[in-house]
Design an enzyme around this catalytic site. Sequence first.
Site, PDB file in Angstrom:
ATOM      1  N   LYS A   1      52.238 -23.918 -13.558  1.00 38.13           N
ATOM      2  CA  LYS A   1      52.809 -23.637 -14.550  1.00 38.13           C
ATOM      3  C   LYS A   1      52.405 -22.566 -15.861  1.00 38.13           C
ATOM      4  O   LYS A   1      51.507 -22.833 -15.839  1.00 38.13           O
ATOM      5  CB  LYS A   1      53.283 -24.641 -15.668  1.00 38.13           C
ATOM      6  CG  LYS A   1      54.060 -24.465 -16.376  1.00 38.13           C
ATOM      7  CD  LYS A   1      54.385 -25.702 -17.110  1.00 38.13           C
ATOM      8  CE  LYS A   1      55.989 -25.108 -18.066  1.00 38.13           C
ATOM      9  NZ  LYS A   1      56.001 -24.108 -19.181  1.00 38.13           N
TER      10      LYS A   1
ATOM     11  N   LYS B   1      53.074 -31.361 -18.608  1.00 38.54           N
ATOM     12  CA  LYS B   1      52.063 -30.421 -18.939  1.00 38.54           C
ATOM     13  C   LYS B   1      51.161 -31.302 -19.326  1.00 38.54           C
ATOM     14  O   LYS B   1      50.482 -32.174 -19.156  1.00 38.54           O
ATOM     15  CB  LYS B   1      53.367 -29.763 -20.314  1.00 38.54           C
ATOM     16  CG  LYS B   1      54.465 -29.762 -20.223  1.00 38.54           C
ATOM     17  CD  LYS B   1      54.368 -28.032 -20.447  1.00 38.54           C
ATOM     18  CE  LYS B   1      54.677 -28.273 -21.871  1.00 38.54           C
ATOM     19  NZ  LYS B   1      54.963 -27.011 -22.451  1.00 38.54           N
TER      20      LYS B   1
ATOM     21  N   ASP C   1      51.740 -19.517 -17.293  1.00 40.05           N
ATOM     22  CA  ASP C   1      52.162 -19.453 -19.405  1.00 40.05           C
ATOM     23  C   ASP C   1      51.695 -17.963 -19.339  1.00 40.05           C
ATOM     24  O   ASP C   1      51.292 -17.193 -20.166  1.00 40.05           O
ATOM     25  CB  ASP C   1      51.051 -20.244 -19.949  1.00 40.05           C
ATOM     26  CG  ASP C   1      51.342 -20.258 -21.799  1.00 40.05           C
ATOM     27  OD1 ASP C   1      52.618 -20.162 -21.792  1.00 40.05           O
ATOM     28  OD2 ASP C   1      50.252 -20.523 -22.323  1.00 40.05           O
TER      29      ASP C   1
ATOM     30  N   CYS D   1      59.741 -21.410 -57.514  1.00 39.55           N
ATOM     31  CA  CYS D   1      60.992 -21.218 -58.412  1.00 39.55           C
ATOM     32  C   CYS D   1      61.054 -22.206 -59.349  1.00 39.55           C
ATOM     33  O   CYS D   1      61.413 -22.095 -60.742  1.00 39.55           O
ATOM     34  CB  CYS D   1      62.657 -21.364 -57.672  1.00 39.55           C
ATOM     35  SG  CYS D   1      63.041 -22.566 -57.532  1.00 39.55           S
TER      36      CYS D   1
ATOM     37  N   CYS E   1      66.583 -19.376 -55.761  1.00 43.50           N
ATOM     38  CA  CYS E   1      65.056 -19.872 -55.228  1.00 43.50           C
ATOM     39  C   CYS E   1      64.907 -18.884 -54.475  1.00 43.50           C
ATOM     40  O   CYS E   1      65.355 -19.207 -53.298  1.00 43.50           O
ATOM     41  CB  CYS E   1      64.385 -21.086 -54.660  1.00 43.50           C
ATOM     42  SG  CYS E   1      63.170 -21.201 -54.010  1.00 43.50           S
TER      43      CYS E   1
ATOM     44  N   TYR F   1      58.347 -17.065  -8.442  1.00 40.61           N
ATOM     45  CA  TYR F   1      58.352 -18.199  -7.697  1.00 40.61           C
ATOM     46  C   TYR F   1      59.697 -18.611  -7.893  1.00 40.61           C
ATOM     47  O   TYR F   1      59.790 -19.844  -7.435  1.00 40.61           O
ATOM     48  CB  TYR F   1      57.887 -19.597  -8.931  1.00 40.61           C
ATOM     49  CG  TYR F   1      57.695 -19.118 -10.518  1.00 40.61           C
ATOM     50  CD1 TYR F   1      59.181 -19.434 -10.760  1.00 40.61           C
ATOM     51  CD2 TYR F   1      56.932 -18.696 -11.044  1.00 40.61           C
ATOM     52  CE1 TYR F   1      59.469 -19.530 -12.414  1.00 40.61           C
ATOM     53  CE2 TYR F   1      57.968 -18.181 -12.666  1.00 40.61           C
ATOM     54  CZ  TYR F   1      58.743 -18.191 -13.336  1.00 40.61           C
ATOM     55  OH  TYR F   1      59.006 -18.054 -14.039  1.00 40.61           O
TER      56      TYR F   1
ATOM     57  N   GLU G   1      53.906 -26.078  -7.680  1.00 42.15           N
ATOM     58  CA  GLU G   1      53.021 -25.143  -8.300  1.00 42.15           C
ATOM     59  C   GLU G   1      52.181 -25.487  -9.670  1.00 42.15           C
ATOM     60  O   GLU G   1      52.697 -26.080 -10.619  1.00 42.15           O
ATOM     61  CB  GLU G   1      54.083 -23.946  -8.713  1.00 42.15           C
ATOM     62  CG  GLU G   1      54.966 -23.195  -7.309  1.00 42.15           C
ATOM     63  CD  GLU G   1      56.052 -22.744  -7.308  1.00 42.15           C
ATOM     64  OE1 GLU G   1      56.423 -22.057  -8.233  1.00 42.15           O
ATOM     65  OE2 GLU G   1      56.373 -22.695  -6.030  1.00 42.15           O
TER      66      GLU G   1
ATOM     67  N   CYS H   1      63.485 -28.255 -52.515  1.00 47.17           N
ATOM     68  CA  CYS H   1      63.779 -27.746 -53.728  1.00 47.17           C
ATOM     69  C   CYS H   1      65.383 -27.451 -53.501  1.00 47.17           C
ATOM     70  O   CYS H   1      66.139 -26.709 -52.514  1.00 47.17           O
ATOM     71  CB  CYS H   1      62.922 -26.350 -53.564  1.00 47.17           C
ATOM     72  SG  CYS H   1      64.045 -24.903 -54.779  1.00 47.17           S
TER      73      CYS H   1
ATOM     74  N   CYS I   1      59.354 -27.037 -57.792  1.00 44.76           N
ATOM     75  CA  CYS I   1      59.469 -25.639 -56.480  1.00 44.76           C
ATOM     76  C   CYS I   1      57.935 -25.006 -56.599  1.00 44.76           C
ATOM     77  O   CYS I   1      58.851 -23.873 -57.722  1.00 44.76           O
ATOM     78  CB  CYS I   1      60.562 -25.389 -55.726  1.00 44.76           C
ATOM     79  SG  CYS I   1      60.204 -23.763 -54.757  1.00 44.76           S
TER      80      CYS I   1
HETATM   81  S1  IVH Z   1      60.520 -22.721 -11.675  1.00 47.06           S
HETATM   82  C1  IVH Z   1      64.750 -23.726 -13.119  1.00 47.06           C
HETATM   83  N1  IVH Z   1      58.064 -22.603 -11.176  1.00 47.06           N
HETATM   84  O1  IVH Z   1      58.035 -21.557 -17.329  1.00 47.06           O
HETATM   85  C2  IVH Z   1      63.486 -23.745 -13.160  1.00 47.06           C
HETATM   86  N2  IVH Z   1      58.887 -21.882 -13.816  1.00 47.06           N
HETATM   87  O2  IVH Z   1      59.420 -23.621 -19.534  1.00 47.06           O
HETATM   88  C3  IVH Z   1      63.442 -21.986 -12.996  1.00 47.06           C
HETATM   89  N3  IVH Z   1      57.379 -21.388 -15.424  1.00 47.06           N
HETATM   90  O3  IVH Z   1      60.130 -20.533 -18.605  1.00 47.06           O
HETATM   91  C4  IVH Z   1      61.483 -22.708 -13.133  1.00 47.06           C
HETATM   92  N4  IVH Z   1      55.375 -20.757 -14.131  1.00 47.06           N
HETATM   93  O4  IVH Z   1      59.355 -19.261 -17.155  1.00 47.06           O
HETATM   94  C5  IVH Z   1      59.195 -22.249 -12.703  1.00 47.06           C
HETATM   95  N5  IVH Z   1      55.554 -22.026 -10.935  1.00 47.06           N
HETATM   96  C6  IVH Z   1      56.886 -22.348 -11.476  1.00 47.06           C
HETATM   97  C7  IVH Z   1      56.150 -21.843 -13.603  1.00 47.06           C
HETATM   98  C8  IVH Z   1      57.374 -21.593 -14.467  1.00 47.06           C
HETATM   99  C9  IVH Z   1      55.657 -20.583 -15.206  1.00 47.06           C
HETATM  100  C10 IVH Z   1      58.062 -21.393 -16.562  1.00 47.06           C
HETATM  101  C11 IVH Z   1      59.010 -20.717 -16.989  1.00 47.06           C
HETATM  102  C12 IVH Z   1      59.959 -21.072 -17.628  1.00 47.06           C
HETATM  103  C13 IVH Z   1      59.098 -22.006 -18.186  1.00 47.06           C
HETATM  104  C14 IVH Z   1      60.053 -23.474 -18.800  1.00 47.06           C
END
Ligand code: IVH
Length: 686
Positions: free
Chosen positions: A129, A329, A131, A425, A444, A241, A127, A438, A422
């Site tokens: 990820k 990532k 943000d 201070c 400080c 998800y 899936e 420092c 520093c």
């Molecule tokens: S699975 C225990 N699927 O990424 C694992 N996470 O750095 C369950 N996130 O805090 C997470 N998209 O909030 C999963 N398709 C996706 C995601 C996802 C974003 C986020 C999630 C987590 C962070 C991890």
Amino acid sequence: MTPPDPSRSTRARASKAVRKQHQELCAELNRHSYLYHIEARPEVSDPEYDELFRRLQAVERDFPELVGPESPTQRVGSEPLDKLSTVEHVAPMLSLDSTQDEEEVLRFHDRVQKALGRGMAPVYILEPKLDGASIELVYERGVLVRAVTRGNGLAGEDVTANVRTIPTVPLRLRTEHRPAPTSLALRGEVIMYISDFQDFNAGLVEAGAEPYASPRNSAAGAVRQLDSAITASRKLDVIVYDILAVEGATFPADSAGVQAIREWGLKVPERAQIVASGEEILEYHRTFSDARDGLDYEIDGVVIKLDDLAARAAMGSTSHHPRWALAYKFPPRQEVTLIEKIDVQVGRTGVLTPVALLRPVVVGGVRVSRATLHNREELKRKDLREGDMVRIQRAGDVIPQVVEVVEPGDDRPPPFEMPGECPACGTPVVEEGPRTVCPNRFGCPAQLKGRIVHFGARSALDIEGLGEETANLLVDRGLVRGLAGLFEVEPQQLMELEGFAEKSATALVDAIRAKKTPELGRFLIALGIPEVGVTVARDLARHFGSLERIRSTTREEFETVPGIGPRMSEAITGFFADERNARALDALLAHGIEPLETDPAPPKLPELGAAVFTGTLPVARVVAESAWRRLGGTTTASVSKKTTFVVAGEGAGSKLAKAEKLGVEVLDFDRFVERLREHGGDLLEG
Ligand code: IVH
């Protein structure tokens, strides 16, 4: 929620027909909302929808007893809160392990293959990820009862009223395709689309307000409002998800769970894919990496998760992340800009950090004007100087960094040198490895400012309004000379400072004094003991129960706590042994600070006995074994007099015979599952 109108209390109760009409209107409105927001194929025009909505409002005005929490009229309108309360998650919301490295992804795939063993090829669900801000949604009998921010993973903030205002979150699950489970906890991401974010920020700038740094920050800010009307005015979406926990339904695989989530009327990630090879994972990553800039929402990678839930349970999790998933990532976003000046900052531990003040530039949608240069060695290695054009990068929430010089400036100044004193201070600095420090810990002002901010930080005492600006003012004006001094500040004094009016001054003083009885773990974090972060603080609090015990604990004793090694125990005892720390701590206690004692650690799980599994079981043997071990039992390969019981599947042979000979108890698989449940466990984790 609309309060019942007392003048109508004498009216007749709603007849059956009215109830039916109310129910139908709710269902109709929910259906249109779903078609509009989730499926993007509305069947009615906006005015037609509004007309239905007004009809529902009229019915509810006449029969307020029909107004339930899941009525479409009840999305917005609860009273603003004074503060968000903290609630525990139904199941821990773990993080994800992450990498940017292709090789590491393939190694992960190898690890999974090995763990599953022969005959069980891993199948993954991939899936994007997202943000955004992680959120837990809890449905009881199909009705949304709670929404909680991730917080520290175990507990977060109750933001139910805010999340109710997000139109893509059903207040009641759709049951057209499948019934609602008794109880359901989901995990998803609150996001703001980039286009909406840009509009929203433009509005802020126009109004003379500070814009948000990123869609993620603005989504997170919007869900944490005290007044849900404000959240309602922001355009947010929730993409779900994961099923954190469910009662009354079972799924063999994550993909089946995601399908169910979709059928219950929630939004799920676009373009999820099921794959079975490393090459397909890399391909998926490439495709999304190319698609990234064309999307209207921020993604920072792709997530690789084992699909089979029994296999997940077999692999288990660390305290931080599951072993069956990995975030792959994208490389951070980069831009080129000018270093206008190099400045030096002093943090709460006295470390001097060089900081580049940059010509502002937008990196992946975020305006960046400063970047950390880490330390003297790094600065030297990269040879960064004022006037250079440099490549900077931003990765998620991480502070922007300078990667390299792209073009040195004309007339470059000599290489930047860290100051000998520093800057806060004037104390001569000392070099500790690559760091410049420092040593004036307690005199400080910059360190005190840092300690104050840390003291009030979210994971520490969580004092609203005690940010950097306020800490600077308090120290610079001589109002606070140590942490204990915070508790002596009076509203009158604050009102003499810029930016404080009577209301905000009283609010800050109240917020500080409200934290006189903090949880012990939070208090330990707040003290800023070296090496003691959130997890260690929690473990210490749980293990020892009181501050007094922790203060008098020896190095050796600390090391008996799981996860605490020699370095940490030395740092902790060293902290408490320092006279000045002891004095500062006593001063806090003298001001009536009483950390709440916590129950010492629960007794260790009793040994449940040794189990042997034999024959063909309905689940992979590792699944059964790990379920027993999770409860504190042990498992062995062969049967002896010490064996507590044998679980015999189909075709069991010599081990079964031996158990019978030795008089060891024999269970069939169903009895074994019952036994797990008797001890509060289950086949699958959570
Ligand atoms: S699975 C225990 N699927 O990424 C694992 N996470 O750095 C369950 N996130 O805090 C997470 N998209 O909030 C999963 N398709 C996706 C995601 C996802 C974003 C986020 C999630 C987590 C962070 C991890």
